[in-house]
Design a protein around this motif. Structure first.
Motif, PDB file in Angstrom:
ATOM      1  N   UNK A   1      23.413  43.015 -32.378  1.00 35.41           N
ATOM      2  CA  UNK A   1      24.089  42.065 -33.251  1.00 35.41           C
ATOM      3  C   UNK A   1      24.624  40.854 -32.495  1.00 35.41           C
ATOM      4  N   UNK A   2      25.163  41.114 -31.288  1.00 44.03           N
ATOM      5  CA  UNK A   2      25.769  40.030 -30.532  1.00 44.03           C
ATOM      6  C   UNK A   2      24.762  38.933 -30.226  1.00 44.03           C
ATOM      7  N   UNK A   3      23.546  39.356 -29.880  1.00 43.32           N
ATOM      8  CA  UNK A   3      22.545  38.375 -29.524  1.00 43.32           C
ATOM      9  C   UNK A   3      22.145  37.529 -30.724  1.00 43.32           C
ATOM     10  N   UNK A   4      22.284  38.118 -31.919  1.00 42.44           N
ATOM     11  CA  UNK A   4      21.888  37.393 -33.123  1.00 42.44           C
ATOM     12  C   UNK A   4      23.014  36.514 -33.649  1.00 42.44           C
ATOM     13  N   UNK A   5      24.234  36.742 -33.181  1.00 35.89           N
ATOM     14  CA  UNK A   5      25.349  35.991 -33.754  1.00 35.89           C
ATOM     15  C   UNK A   5      25.270  34.537 -33.349  1.00 35.89           C
ATOM     16  N   UNK A   6      25.079  33.683 -34.339  1.00 39.02           N
ATOM     17  CA  UNK A   6      24.985  32.255 -34.062  1.00 39.02           C
ATOM     18  C   UNK A   6      25.971  31.508 -34.925  1.00 39.02           C
ATOM     19  N   UNK A   7      26.987  32.220 -35.406  1.00 40.86           N
ATOM     20  CA  UNK A   7      27.982  31.598 -36.263  1.00 40.86           C
ATOM     21  C   UNK A   7      28.834  30.617 -35.482  1.00 40.86           C
ATOM     22  N   UNK A   8      29.608  29.821 -36.208  1.00 40.72           N
ATOM     23  CA  UNK A   8      30.457  28.841 -35.533  1.00 40.72           C
ATOM     24  C   UNK A   8      31.598  29.510 -34.772  1.00 40.72           C
ATOM     25  N   UNK A   9      31.919  28.949 -33.631  1.00 40.59           N
ATOM     26  CA  UNK A   9      33.062  29.430 -32.860  1.00 40.59           C
ATOM     27  C   UNK A   9      34.029  28.268 -32.664  1.00 40.59           C
ATOM     28  N   UNK A  10      35.301  28.598 -32.535  1.00 42.22           N
ATOM     29  CA  UNK A  10      36.326  27.574 -32.308  1.00 42.22           C
ATOM     30  C   UNK A  10      37.167  28.000 -31.116  1.00 42.22           C
ATOM     31  N   UNK A  11      37.164  27.199 -30.044  1.00 40.45           N
ATOM     32  CA  UNK A  11      38.015  27.539 -28.908  1.00 40.45           C
ATOM     33  C   UNK A  11      39.489  27.390 -29.291  1.00 40.45           C
ATOM     34  N   UNK A  12      40.304  28.353 -28.871  1.00 44.37           N
ATOM     35  CA  UNK A  12      41.738  28.315 -29.203  1.00 44.37           C
ATOM     36  C   UNK A  12      42.571  28.194 -27.944  1.00 44.37           C
ATOM     37  N   UNK A  13      42.000  27.599 -26.914  1.00 44.18           N
ATOM     38  CA  UNK A  13      42.709  27.470 -25.636  1.00 44.18           C
ATOM     39  C   UNK A  13      42.061  28.368 -24.609  1.00 44.18           C
ATOM     40  N   UNK A  14      42.543  28.271 -23.382  1.00 43.97           N
ATOM     41  CA  UNK A  14      41.985  29.024 -22.266  1.00 43.97           C
ATOM     42  C   UNK A  14      41.934  30.517 -22.558  1.00 43.97           C
ATOM     43  N   UNK A  15      40.743  31.088 -22.617  1.00 39.03           N
ATOM     44  CA  UNK A  15      40.628  32.539 -22.783  1.00 39.03           C
ATOM     45  C   UNK A  15      40.711  33.014 -24.215  1.00 39.03           C
ATOM     46  N   UNK A  16      40.742  32.106 -25.184  1.00 37.12           N
ATOM     47  CA  UNK A  16      40.877  32.516 -26.593  1.00 37.12           C
ATOM     48  C   UNK A  16      39.796  31.853 -27.434  1.00 37.12           C
ATOM     49  N   UNK A  17      39.179  32.629 -28.327  1.00 33.66           N
ATOM     50  CA  UNK A  17      38.053  32.136 -29.117  1.00 33.66           C
ATOM     51  C   UNK A  17      38.095  32.737 -30.518  1.00 33.66           C
ATOM     52  N   UNK A  18      37.845  31.894 -31.496  1.00 31.33           N
ATOM     53  CA  UNK A  18      37.711  32.338 -32.887  1.00 31.33           C
ATOM     54  C   UNK A  18      36.222  32.394 -33.222  1.00 31.33           C
ATOM     55  N   UNK A  19      35.757  33.555 -33.682  1.00 31.17           N
ATOM     56  CA  UNK A  19      34.351  33.760 -34.039  1.00 31.17           C
ATOM     57  C   UNK A  19      34.290  33.863 -35.562  1.00 31.17           C
ATOM     58  N   UNK A  20      33.911  32.775 -36.203  1.00 32.85           N
ATOM     59  CA  UNK A  20      33.872  32.770 -37.675  1.00 32.85           C
ATOM     60  C   UNK A  20      32.779  33.705 -38.190  1.00 32.85           C
ATOM     61  N   UNK A  21      33.164  34.630 -39.050  1.00 38.14           N
ATOM     62  CA  UNK A  21      32.184  35.480 -39.721  1.00 38.14           C
ATOM     63  C   UNK A  21      31.530  36.536 -38.853  1.00 38.14           C
ATOM     64  N   UNK A  22      32.071  36.764 -37.658  1.00 37.54           N
ATOM     65  CA  UNK A  22      31.441  37.726 -36.739  1.00 37.54           C
ATOM     66  C   UNK A  22      31.370  39.128 -37.348  1.00 37.54           C
ATOM     67  N   UNK A  23      32.357  39.462 -38.206  1.00 34.04           N
ATOM     68  CA  UNK A  23      32.392  40.818 -38.792  1.00 34.04           C
ATOM     69  C   UNK A  23      31.941  40.822 -40.255  1.00 34.04           C
ATOM     70  N   UNK A  24      31.251  39.760 -40.695  1.00 38.19           N
ATOM     71  CA  UNK A  24      30.781  39.711 -42.098  1.00 38.19           C
ATOM     72  C   UNK A  24      29.845  40.862 -42.426  1.00 38.19           C
ATOM     73  N   UNK A  25      28.832  41.038 -41.592  1.00 37.95           N
ATOM     74  CA  UNK A  25      27.783  42.020 -41.927  1.00 37.95           C
ATOM     75  C   UNK A  25      28.341  43.441 -42.024  1.00 37.95           C
ATOM     76  N   UNK A  26      29.160  43.885 -41.065  1.00 38.20           N
ATOM     77  CA  UNK A  26      29.656  45.267 -41.155  1.00 38.20           C
ATOM     78  C   UNK A  26      30.940  45.418 -41.970  1.00 38.20           C
ATOM     79  N   UNK A  27      31.377  44.361 -42.697  1.00 42.46           N
ATOM     80  CA  UNK A  27      32.705  44.399 -43.335  1.00 42.46           C
ATOM     81  C   UNK A  27      32.871  45.578 -44.297  1.00 42.46           C
ATOM     82  N   UNK A  28      31.855  45.842 -45.122  1.00 43.92           N
ATOM     83  CA  UNK A  28      32.008  46.930 -46.100  1.00 43.92           C
ATOM     84  C   UNK A  28      32.121  48.278 -45.393  1.00 43.92           C
ATOM     85  N   UNK A  29      31.380  48.454 -44.307  1.00 42.32           N
ATOM     86  CA  UNK A  29      31.476  49.706 -43.545  1.00 42.32           C
ATOM     87  C   UNK A  29      32.829  49.806 -42.836  1.00 42.32           C
ATOM     88  N   UNK A  30      33.325  48.686 -42.355  1.00 44.90           N
ATOM     89  CA  UNK A  30      34.656  48.692 -41.715  1.00 44.90           C
ATOM     90  C   UNK A  30      35.712  49.106 -42.736  1.00 44.90           C
TER      91      UNK A  30
END
Ligand code: SIN
Ligand code: FE2
Length: 211
Positions: free
Chosen positions: A2-31
């Motif tokens: 899954x990681x290799x396929x993830x091409x969603x938008x990311x937003x840097x939140x400062x040194x060492x911090x990252x927002x991955x938009x929609x990274x958990x969309x696909x497994x959300x119902x299972x989660x």
């Protein structure tokens, strides 16, 4: 992977911090289904702070430890104080997704031993705080949002630093570590709404390495 396929938008939140938009969309119902199983074994509860205040967020945990708070303080406990039993096992789906998100943000080999599950209903908030009860600050925090949107308060290393207000949506994942590991953060009071998967709730899974 899954990681290799993830091409969603990311937003840097400062040194060492990252927002991955929609990274958990696909497994959300299972989660979400796994959260319901966890909550059946270790029900959501409102913990009391050491100062005697009942937290507005309802919490439970899975993994080798759970984060708990009471009049004696905050700590990680291998047993659920409500039942005296170990916390429910961490589902392999959880651990794997958290490790892939951490890796995507530059933290290899993240092996979380705790997943804290927070449940927010409209009006629930989480005041600015640092996650500092863990044993090793070299390990990041991975946070997965499900259900209703929320406003994430993303502060600095001092409580008095001005906090950014960032919308977090269903499926978004935030990773913070390194120089950002001890940044203050919180959640503004949740707005009314209904989500097709979770109803009138927002769920948040935070993965940590407690020990
Ligand atoms: C937390 O700080 O533990 C939870 C943050 C969130 O609910 O997004
Ligand atoms: Fe936190």
């Amino acid at each position: 992977m899954m990681n290799d396929l993830f091409a969603g938008p990311t937003e840097p939140l400062g040194d060492g911090a990252l927002l991955l938009r929609g990274f958990a969309d696909a497994p959300a119902a299972d989660l979400f289904a796994a959260v319901e199983r966890i909550a059946a074994a270790a029900p959501f509860r409102h913990l009391v702070t050491p100062g005697g205040f009942r937290m507005s967020v309802a919490m439970t945990n899975c993994g080798a430890y759970g984060w708990v708070s009471d009049r004696k303080g905050y700590r990680y406990d291998p047993l659920d104080p409500e039942s005296g039993r170990p916390w429910p096992d961490m589902p392999p789906l959880f651990a794997g997704l958290a490790a892939r998100a951490a890796e995507r943000a530059g933290y290899g080999n993240f092996a979380s031993d705790v997943c804290l599950v927070n449940c927010y209903t409209p009006g629930t908030r989480l005041t600015l705080h640092q996650d500092r009860d863990e044993g090793d600050f070299a390990q990041p925090i991975v946070s997965i949002s499900l259900g209703l949107p929320a406003t994430f308060l993303w502060g600095g290393l001092q409580r008095s630093d001005r906090a950014r207000r960032l919308p977090l949506f269903h499926g978004d994942v935030v990773v913070w570590g390194g120089p950002s590991r001890l940044r203050f953060h919180g959640i503004a009071p949740l707005k009314e709404g209904s989500h097709p998967l979770t109803g009138e709730r927002r769920l948040n899974l935070t993965f940590r390495r407690a020990r």
